[in-house]
Design an enzyme around this catalytic site. Structure first.
Site, mmCIF file in Angstrom:
data_model
loop_
_atom_site.group_PDB
_atom_site.id
_atom_site.type_symbol
_atom_site.label_atom_id
_atom_site.label_comp_id
_atom_site.label_asym_id
_atom_site.label_seq_id
_atom_site.Cartn_x
_atom_site.Cartn_y
_atom_site.Cartn_z
ATOM 1 N N ASP A 32 -23.994 16.313 -22.538
ATOM 2 C CA ASP A 32 -22.973 15.914 -21.570
ATOM 3 C C ASP A 32 -23.342 14.579 -20.956
ATOM 4 O O ASP A 32 -24.524 14.295 -20.730
ATOM 5 C CB ASP A 32 -22.789 16.962 -20.463
ATOM 6 C CG ASP A 32 -21.409 16.838 -19.828
ATOM 7 O OD1 ASP A 32 -20.548 17.680 -20.127
ATOM 8 O OD2 ASP A 32 -21.180 15.848 -19.091
ATOM 9 N N HIS A 227 -3.705 15.422 -10.625
ATOM 10 C CA HIS A 227 -2.992 16.588 -10.082
ATOM 11 C C HIS A 227 -3.605 16.899 -8.729
ATOM 12 O O HIS A 227 -4.832 16.963 -8.582
ATOM 13 C CB HIS A 227 -3.128 17.747 -11.076
ATOM 14 C CG HIS A 227 -3.039 19.111 -10.470
ATOM 15 N ND1 HIS A 227 -1.970 19.521 -9.719
ATOM 16 C CD2 HIS A 227 -3.890 20.173 -10.508
ATOM 17 C CE1 HIS A 227 -2.179 20.779 -9.328
ATOM 18 N NE2 HIS A 227 -3.337 21.189 -9.785
ATOM 19 N N TYR A 264 0.673 26.212 -5.727
ATOM 20 C CA TYR A 264 -0.158 27.400 -5.844
ATOM 21 C C TYR A 264 -1.246 27.366 -4.777
ATOM 22 O O TYR A 264 -1.551 26.294 -4.226
ATOM 23 C CB TYR A 264 -0.759 27.537 -7.257
ATOM 24 C CG TYR A 264 -1.748 26.470 -7.661
ATOM 25 C CD1 TYR A 264 -3.095 26.581 -7.334
ATOM 26 C CD2 TYR A 264 -1.343 25.356 -8.390
ATOM 27 C CE1 TYR A 264 -4.010 25.602 -7.716
ATOM 28 C CE2 TYR A 264 -2.248 24.374 -8.776
ATOM 29 C CZ TYR A 264 -3.578 24.503 -8.432
ATOM 30 O OH TYR A 264 -4.478 23.528 -8.806
ATOM 31 N N TRP A 362 -7.351 25.095 -20.407
ATOM 32 C CA TRP A 362 -7.531 25.467 -19.002
ATOM 33 C C TRP A 362 -8.746 26.394 -18.873
ATOM 34 O O TRP A 362 -9.118 27.061 -19.848
ATOM 35 C CB TRP A 362 -6.294 26.202 -18.487
ATOM 36 C CG TRP A 362 -5.096 25.326 -18.290
ATOM 37 C CD1 TRP A 362 -4.739 24.244 -19.042
ATOM 38 C CD2 TRP A 362 -4.095 25.459 -17.274
ATOM 39 N NE1 TRP A 362 -3.576 23.707 -18.549
ATOM 40 C CE2 TRP A 362 -3.157 24.430 -17.470
ATOM 41 C CE3 TRP A 362 -3.898 26.361 -16.222
ATOM 42 C CZ2 TRP A 362 -2.036 24.268 -16.646
ATOM 43 C CZ3 TRP A 362 -2.794 26.201 -15.409
ATOM 44 C CH2 TRP A 362 -1.872 25.162 -15.607
ATOM 45 N N THR A 364 -8.604 29.082 -17.473
ATOM 46 C CA THR A 364 -7.967 30.375 -17.750
ATOM 47 C C THR A 364 -8.167 30.842 -19.194
ATOM 48 O O THR A 364 -8.340 32.021 -19.454
ATOM 49 C CB THR A 364 -6.448 30.245 -17.466
ATOM 50 O OG1 THR A 364 -6.288 29.855 -16.104
ATOM 51 C CG2 THR A 364 -5.696 31.523 -17.740
ATOM 52 N N ASP A 549 5.056 30.876 -45.232
ATOM 53 C CA ASP A 549 5.878 31.282 -46.376
ATOM 54 C C ASP A 549 6.580 30.037 -46.882
ATOM 55 O O ASP A 549 6.998 29.195 -46.107
ATOM 56 C CB ASP A 549 6.867 32.400 -46.021
ATOM 57 C CG ASP A 549 7.945 31.962 -45.050
ATOM 58 O OD1 ASP A 549 7.676 31.072 -44.205
ATOM 59 O OD2 ASP A 549 9.063 32.488 -45.121
HETATM 60 P P1 FAD Z 1 -14.469 19.327 -18.604
HETATM 61 O O1 FAD Z 1 -14.830 20.363 -17.645
HETATM 62 O O2 FAD Z 1 -13.857 18.111 -18.165
HETATM 63 O O3 FAD Z 1 -15.686 19.102 -19.535
HETATM 64 C C1 FAD Z 1 -15.738 18.036 -20.449
HETATM 65 C C2 FAD Z 1 -17.132 17.476 -20.421
HETATM 66 O O4 FAD Z 1 -17.248 16.500 -21.434
HETATM 67 C C3 FAD Z 1 -17.446 16.798 -19.125
HETATM 68 O O5 FAD Z 1 -18.534 17.450 -18.511
HETATM 69 C C4 FAD Z 1 -17.771 15.372 -19.529
HETATM 70 O O6 FAD Z 1 -18.803 14.811 -18.778
HETATM 71 C C5 FAD Z 1 -18.153 15.535 -20.974
HETATM 72 N N1 FAD Z 1 -17.950 14.312 -21.767
HETATM 73 C C6 FAD Z 1 -16.837 13.568 -21.874
HETATM 74 N N2 FAD Z 1 -17.044 12.532 -22.697
HETATM 75 C C7 FAD Z 1 -18.319 12.613 -23.107
HETATM 76 C C8 FAD Z 1 -19.135 11.802 -23.945
HETATM 77 N N3 FAD Z 1 -18.643 10.720 -24.554
HETATM 78 N N4 FAD Z 1 -20.413 12.175 -24.147
HETATM 79 C C9 FAD Z 1 -20.918 13.286 -23.560
HETATM 80 N N5 FAD Z 1 -20.188 14.064 -22.734
HETATM 81 C C10 FAD Z 1 -18.925 13.730 -22.516
HETATM 82 N N6 FAD Z 1 -7.392 25.432 -14.844
HETATM 83 C C11 FAD Z 1 -7.207 26.734 -14.628
HETATM 84 O O7 FAD Z 1 -7.278 27.513 -15.562
HETATM 85 N N7 FAD Z 1 -6.903 27.215 -13.399
HETATM 86 C C12 FAD Z 1 -6.797 26.406 -12.332
HETATM 87 O O8 FAD Z 1 -6.526 26.856 -11.226
HETATM 88 C C13 FAD Z 1 -6.967 25.037 -12.515
HETATM 89 N N8 FAD Z 1 -6.825 24.198 -11.476
HETATM 90 C C14 FAD Z 1 -7.052 22.891 -11.660
HETATM 91 C C15 FAD Z 1 -6.959 22.062 -10.558
HETATM 92 C C16 FAD Z 1 -7.232 20.735 -10.676
HETATM 93 C C17 FAD Z 1 -7.139 19.856 -9.469
HETATM 94 C C18 FAD Z 1 -7.571 20.202 -11.945
HETATM 95 C C19 FAD Z 1 -7.867 18.765 -12.106
HETATM 96 C C20 FAD Z 1 -7.650 21.020 -13.040
HETATM 97 C C21 FAD Z 1 -7.375 22.369 -12.915
HETATM 98 N N9 FAD Z 1 -7.450 23.226 -13.992
HETATM 99 C C22 FAD Z 1 -7.274 24.562 -13.808
HETATM 100 C C23 FAD Z 1 -7.704 22.730 -15.359
HETATM 101 C C24 FAD Z 1 -9.158 22.912 -15.738
HETATM 102 O O9 FAD Z 1 -9.961 22.423 -14.719
HETATM 103 C C25 FAD Z 1 -9.499 22.181 -17.023
HETATM 104 O O10 FAD Z 1 -8.493 22.376 -17.969
HETATM 105 C C26 FAD Z 1 -10.824 22.670 -17.578
HETATM 106 O O11 FAD Z 1 -11.813 22.625 -16.598
HETATM 107 C C27 FAD Z 1 -11.239 21.828 -18.771
HETATM 108 O O12 FAD Z 1 -12.507 22.247 -19.196
HETATM 109 P P2 FAD Z 1 -13.278 21.401 -20.314
HETATM 110 O O13 FAD Z 1 -14.563 22.049 -20.541
HETATM 111 O O14 FAD Z 1 -12.365 21.218 -21.459
HETATM 112 O O15 FAD Z 1 -13.395 19.968 -19.697
#
Ligand code: FAD
Length: 815
Positions: A32, A227, A264, A362, A364, A549
């Site tokens: 990461d 958001h 929400y 998400w 979720t 299909d």
């Molecule tokens: P991230 O948690 O973003 O992880 C990706 C990782 O990749 C990061 O740690 C980053 O540092 C790393 N990375 C990126 N590029 C590189 C690179 N080149 N080299 C090495 N590492 C790298 N979802 C829900 O289900 N319920 C909710 O209530 C909800 N509320 C939300 C509220 C807000 C305000 C926001 C912004 C989002 C919300 N979400 C919610 C959505 C949810 O947070 C995300 O969809 C989810 O956390 C994505 O997880 P991830 O592991 O894909 O991404």
């Protein structure tokens, strides 16, 4: 064993490390760009680090509901005294409009069908569950007791620790800047100062996903969007909350959605968190990300724009009056991914073996997605139907930057909207039209969209054909994006002949000396038959599930034309091409297709055609090249409506001329232009399935009722698995007892009060005079059984009928 490297230690990447190591694949490295400090809760700075973690499990997509159910259960099992990964406080979605209340009833049906306990409750019951709610401003709510709060950082930490115990390695402060490859396969990644070797690289980079895709020439169609999320100061009535400040344990109130106002809520001890989707879309310029977020605690947080939040606060005070004495003290515009259709991105790079993507996911759905990814990567086949999540589901037109930007912004706008199953897209219209478009417009076509294509749903010019004596269910919801003209077009096709624009259905050419062997090895029937033969066959995965299909026409010794279900089929065929000499070419955009079907179709087409169209010259399931009114065409004697007729293919340049000549010749025989909605009516009453609705990779051919498409002696991919797989469900045709009853798809099917399945597609049939539906039900249910289908919470009586209601012997289609 392969060496796995996961980019991103967010909730998706860490879940995947846990799932891979649980399967015994323990050579896993997770990198990461953010910090990963041993012994502390993982907060890398991605979206997961600040996600409030609301988990509402119910979804119109069964696959997505399944992902969420798995996540809730798994995270629940990770709970530790110091950090809750899941707090099942329950979910409450409230309605302030009659439309939303009806929508919640519809949703209760999806929940039931997915096995998620959920119940519609009164305003007072809502207020009893969530005392901050003013029951006088709501009409009711949907309560889902197993919904809850995911503590993403706690879940990441727990899964990371478990994966580390099994041998995985997590390394922070490593920005992947290059993906290393040799001979079309990945070999590892490079960070600023290190190289990590790997055989499989999985990008779980969240909203950085498109950037990672750029490193390997892959368009990952997602848009990072801001958001708004804010916390109030102490809310008086919560002040005495005993567990304040204890992370995700700090909530007992159910998570709350007020979707009529794009809002929400969740409890944070004595404070309330408010999430808002009602503001303008805020796409993030990734080139300026670090500059724009420098003042915040992490790169996934943009500064709060208070003005955008004003309507949210006003509405919050109205619905949760007890919050009025507090104020917003802490807000940010958090970043996460939106996609053209709202679905996640899962799958392998089409041109770089070993490079996988799991993004736009998400919290979720995170653990469910990770489990399926682990299965897919290690086994080659996902364990559930992923067609709505597959990276390969988009056409080239759908991954163009403007298309991705506009449709993803629309997905943000519509995130809490009530979406009708036939709702046409409102942005990026007119991207692709068939050569007949001008004529269709002139005929009053009402266009819906299929992928990038404009497709006539029906033609207003046929309104005069509506038979006032033809009854149809008087249901306002079912009549949205629909017209009785649909039934008139369907009836005219059965009585005379209909002209259908079939251009948008994808087709490919497979050519080369090995084409016949290549296709026959994958398809459930051999296509090594005489030139001019058309075969209906299935592509199965190696578990025996129906992954598509197709109709295959042999047009030359080394030349086949296939009608397919989408770009996933091209991707899948492409991957299975080994040393065979074959080329696969998408010819959808360069050609067009008109379906001419109905008992009088021969009278229409034969006089214009350069070849005889009798049974003994071009019989059922035969193809030929010929001319029609001087236009070079390929004719296939097949039908998706169950009537005599042909699919007629031509080059785009000749399309309009062909259309005009057929339309002219159609006048004396009473031909009508007919749209997609009539096609759907006709195919359903005729017993024809639609892939993606009535069948999927989760079903075998027998379960989907298409076992006839499997050759008895033929060897093909999936054959052995098929032989071993028990029947777990059946697709049955069901007919409404009441002529006024209608369903649209997705509704739960009940037998003696117990849920036994769900509706996959449905239409009111003018031939039968009743609604006809397909239901995917438990295997014991059979013809003659009475079942109940819940439509907006109302039970409707249906009976399981013989599979085919119109012309079961197939006399009409054989002409
Ligand atoms: P991230 O948690 O973003 O992880 C990706 C990782 O990749 C990061 O740690 C980053 O540092 C790393 N990375 C990126 N590029 C590189 C690179 N080149 N080299 C090495 N590492 C790298 N979802 C829900 O289900 N319920 C909710 O209530 C909800 N509320 C939300 C509220 C807000 C305000 C926001 C912004 C989002 C919300 N979400 C919610 C959505 C949810 O947070 C995300 O969809 C989810 O956390 C994505 O997880 P991830 O592991 O894909 O991404």
């Amino acid at each position: 064993q392969p060496r796995y490297l996961i980019i991103g230690a967010g909730v998706v990447g860490s879940s995947l490390a846990d799932e891979l190591t649980a399967l015994g694949h323990c050579d896993v490295t997770v990198l990461d760009r953010g910090p990963l400090v041993p012994g502390t809760t993982a907060m890398t700075g991605g979206s997961s680090s600040h996600a409030p973690g609301l988990v509402f499990q119910t979804n119109v997509s069964r696959t997505m509901s399944g992902f969420a159910q798995y996540t809730a259960k798994k995270f629940g099992s990770l709970n530790q005294p110091g950090g809750l990964s899941y707090n099942a406080v329950g979910g409450l979605e409230v309605a302030t409009t009659p439309q939303r209340l009806a929508e919640l009833a519809r949703k209760e049906g999806w929940a039931k069908a997915a096995g998620i306990p959920a119940e519609l409750i009164s305003p007072d019951e809502c207020a009893a569950l969530h005392p901050l709610l003013d029951p006088t401003v709501i009409l009711g709510g949907l309560h889902t007791p197993t919904d809850g709060l995911a503590g993403a950082p706690a879940a990441i930490t727990a899964q990371m620790n478990r994966a580390i115990d099994r041998g995985a390695v997590f390394v922070g402060d490593q920005v992947v800047v290059e993906v290393l490859q040799r001979g079309g396969s990945v070999t590892g990644v490079r960070t600023a100062d290190r190289v990590f070797d790997a055989d499989v690289v999985v990008s779980c980079a969240g909203f950085w996903g498109a950037q990672l895709g750029d490193l390997v020439g892959l368009v990952v169609p997602l848009v990072p969007m801001g958001h708004q999320y804010a916390k109030t100061s102490v809310v008086e009535s919560l002040a005495a909350y005993p567990d304040a400040g204890r992370g995700h344990a700090d909530a007992t109130l159910p998570i709350l959605r007020h979707q009529d106002a794009d809002l929400y809520y969740r409890q944070h001890g004595d404070q309330i968190g408010i999430g808002y989707y009602g503001h303008r879309p805020m796409p993030v310029d990734m080139d300026r990300l670090y500059e724009a977020t420098a003042a915040e605690s992490m790169p996934s947080m943009l500064p709060f724009t208070a003005k955008d939040f004003d309507p949210a606060w006003a509405e919050t005070v109205r619905i949760l009056p007890g919050v009025a004495s507090a104020e917003v003290v802490d807000g940010f515009n958090g970043i996460f991914s939106f996609t053209p259709d709202g679905g996640p991105m899962m799958g392998e790079h089409p041109g770089l073996e070993g490079f996988w993507v799991a993004e736009a996911v998400w919290v979720t759905h995170s653990a469910g997605v990770a489990k399926t990814m682990a299965q897919w990567i290690t086994h080659g086949t996902p364990d559930v139907d992923v067609h709505g999540c597959d990276l390969a589901r988009f056409t080239d037109a759908q991954v163009q930057p403007d298309y991705v930007a506009d449709t993803s912004a629309q997905a943000f706008v519509e995130v809490y909207d009530i979406i009708h199953p036939r709702e046409p897209r409102s942005v990026q219209r007119g991207v692709a039209v068939s050569p007949f478009h001008a004529r269709q417009v002139a005929a009053g076509a009402v266009f819906h969209v299929g992928r990038q294509w404009e497709r006539p749903a029906w033609y207003e010019s046929n309104a005069n054909l509506v038979d006032a004596r033809q009854p149809y269910p008087a249901d306002a919801w079912a009549q949205r994006h629909w017209s009785p003209t649909v039934l008139a077009e369907a009836a005219a096709t059965r009585a005379r002949v209909g002209l259908f624009d079939m251009t948008s259905l994808m087709r490919i050419e497979v050519r080369g000396p090995d084409a016949a062997t290549f296709l026959s090895g994958l398809l459930t029937r051999t296509v090594d038959r005489p030139v001019g033969t058309v075969v209906y066959a299935l592509l199965l995965d190696d578990r025996g599930g129906v992954r598509s299909d197709v109709t295959v026409a042999r047009l030359g010794d080394d030349h086949f034309q296939l009608g397919i279900n989408g770009p996933m089929d091209i991707d899948w065929l492409g991957r299975r091409r080994g040393s065979e000499e074959v080329t696969i070419t998408d010819i959808t955009a360069s050609t067009c297709c008109i379906g001419v079907w109905g008992p009088r179709s021969r009278d229409l087409v034969a006089p214009l055609c350069s070849i005889e169209l009798r049974d003994n010259t071009l019989g059922y399931y035969k193809a030929a090249q010929a001319t029609i009114a001087g236009v070079a065409v390929t004719l296939m004697r097949i039908s998706y409506v169950g009537e005599l007729g042909w699919e007629i293919y031509a080059d785009n340049a000749d399309g309009l001329r062909l259309w005009d000549r057929l339309a002219e010749a159609g006048e004396p025989v009473g031909a009508v232009l007919a749209g997609r909605s009539a096609l759907d009516v006709l195919r359903i009453e005729k017993g024809y399935r639609s892939w993606g609705h009535d069948m999927s990779a989760e079903m075998t051919p027998d379960e989907a009722g298409i076992g006839f498409a499997v050759g008895r002696k033929h060897a093909f991919l999936g054959r052995e698995a098929l032989a071993q797989r028990p029947i777990r469900c059946r697709l049955q045709t069901v007919v409404a007892l009441d002529p006024d009853a209608i369903v649209l798809g997705g509704e739960p099917v009940l037998l003696d009060g117990a849920v036994v399945g769900h509706v996959t597609s449905a239409a009111f049939s003018p031939t039968v005079g009743r609604t006809v539906a397909y239901a995917k039900v438990a295997p014991g249910i059979d013809v003659g059984d009475r079942v109940s289908i819940e439509y907006f919470g109302r039970p409707l009586a249906f009976v399981v009928s013989e599979p085919v209601l119109v012309d079961p012997a197939g006399d009409r289609v054989k002409g």
